[in-house]
Design an enzyme around this catalytic site. Structure first.
Site, short mmCIF file in Angstrom:
data_model
loop_
_atom_site.label_atom_id
_atom_site.label_comp_id
_atom_site.label_asym_id
_atom_site.label_seq_id
_atom_site.Cartn_x
_atom_site.Cartn_y
_atom_site.Cartn_z
N LEU A 17 -32.93 -23.56 -7.23
CA LEU A 17 -31.88 -23.12 -7.84
C LEU A 17 -30.66 -24.09 -8.01
O LEU A 17 -30.13 -24.43 -7.07
CB LEU A 17 -31.32 -21.59 -7.39
N ASP A 18 -30.30 -24.51 -9.31
CA ASP A 18 -29.17 -25.38 -9.44
C ASP A 18 -29.33 -26.70 -8.45
O ASP A 18 -28.15 -27.11 -8.21
CB ASP A 18 -27.73 -24.48 -9.16
N GLN A 19 -30.49 -27.33 -8.30
CA GLN A 19 -30.59 -28.38 -7.34
C GLN A 19 -31.26 -29.59 -8.38
O GLN A 19 -31.59 -30.45 -7.60
CB GLN A 19 -31.36 -28.23 -6.23
#
Length: 317
Positions: free
Chosen positions: A226-228
């Site tokens: 997530l969001d990486q």
């Protein structure tokens, strides 16, 4: 690292022997594997290969047919994308209820500034259907009464519209590995923080609670973490000490649209590629043609000295 290789993606239930069977098929057709990456998430297997097909001993159609037949035999979904397949780009935009990013994308498309076609808007709510209708773009609501999306329907729609690029224009749902794996490095998301700071939900609230002086937004490729995913473009703005999350959001939304649109253009222009988890500009790309981060005039505002080295100068004297 900037050569245009043929990309082969294998996705399906995890089981033994997949890598061996696929690579053997390629070896038998004189196809050289330049890069291979594989992962397993939630029981879903994904393998991405970048291969050199310049001297293969079969036609493109024969390779597609052979891989499709192998996929049927081993229970995997195998797709092939030759460099020539990427010349005409089609976009699917995923949204929830916020309109600002979708509006920016549709305006750019209508003005002919994207160089690609927005074929469909897909949502887990029907709030933005009027905006899509205004631009005469097909709209599909795949959410139930709670807004939970039907990912099987999503995949069917992406296949139906022959989607090259998925743009998450404030789509407030996490895509499963079954979707992300099939469109690796072809899903762009906008997140309302300067990643890697403040991932996850309510990023503007996180920023106010931590007392940051500078907030921002990030457009990035989507991965199963997530969001990486690899960062493409960012924008920053001043965060006053007494600002509320709602005030930061109002300041951030125009920059969300700007950063997302710039990331989409970079991708469509084939100006960037992903290497070791980060994006790089391709050789020969004019950096000044794009705004990856802060505008160039910031260089004239920020101080350029002092810098390390004085100790060596004094010792030389």
């Amino acid at each position: 690292m900037t050569r245009q290789y043929t990309q082969i993606t294998v996705v399906g239930d995890d089981k033994t022997g997949i890598i061996a069977q696929v690579t053997t098929l390629l070896f038998e057709r004189d196809i050289n594997i330049e890069d291979l990456d594989q992962a397993v998430r939630e029981g879903i297997f994904r393998m991405t290969l970048h291969v050199d097909t310049s001297e293969m001993s079969c036609t493109k159609d024969e390779l597609r047919d052979a891989l499709a037949e192998l996929g049927d035999d081993i229970g995997q979904d195998i797709t092939v994308r030759f460099p020539s397949d990427r010349e005409t780009q089609t976009i699917a935009v995923l949204v929830t209820k916020e309109s600002h990013c979708l509006e920016a994308l549709l305006e750019a498309w209508a003005d002919g500034d994207l160089g690609a076609d927005i074929e469909v808007v897909i949502s887990n709510h029907d709030d933005l259907e009027p905006l899509s209708d205004h631009y005469d773009i097909p709209f599909h609501d795949i959410g139930d009464e709670k807004g939970s999306p039907d990912e099987a329907q999503l995949l069917d729609l992406l296949d139906e519209y022959d989607t090259d690029l998925i743009v998450l224009a404030r789509y407030m749902r996490i895509l499963s590995p079954n979707v992300v794996f099939r469109y690796e490095d072809r899903i762009i998301n906008i997140h309302p923080s300067l990643l890697p700071a403040f991932p996850g939900a309510e990023a503007y609230r996180q920023a106010t609670e931590e007392g940051v002086r500078i907030a921002g937004v990030t457009a990035h490729y989507v991965t199963t973490d997530l969001d990486q995913g690899p960062i493409i473009s960012q924008r920053a703005f001043d965060a006053p000490a007494d600002a509320t999350p709602e005030e930061l959001e109002r300041k951030g939304q125009p920059l969300e649209a700007s950063a997302l649109l710039e990331a989409v253009r970079l991708h469509l222009d084939d100006a960037i590629y992903v290497h070791h988890g980060r994006t790089e500009l391709r050789d020969g790309v004019d950096r000044e043609a794009y705004q990856l981060g802060l505008p160039p005039e910031m260089d004239s505002i920020n101080p350029d000295r002092p810098v390390d080295g004085l100790g060596k100068v004094l010792s030389d004297d």
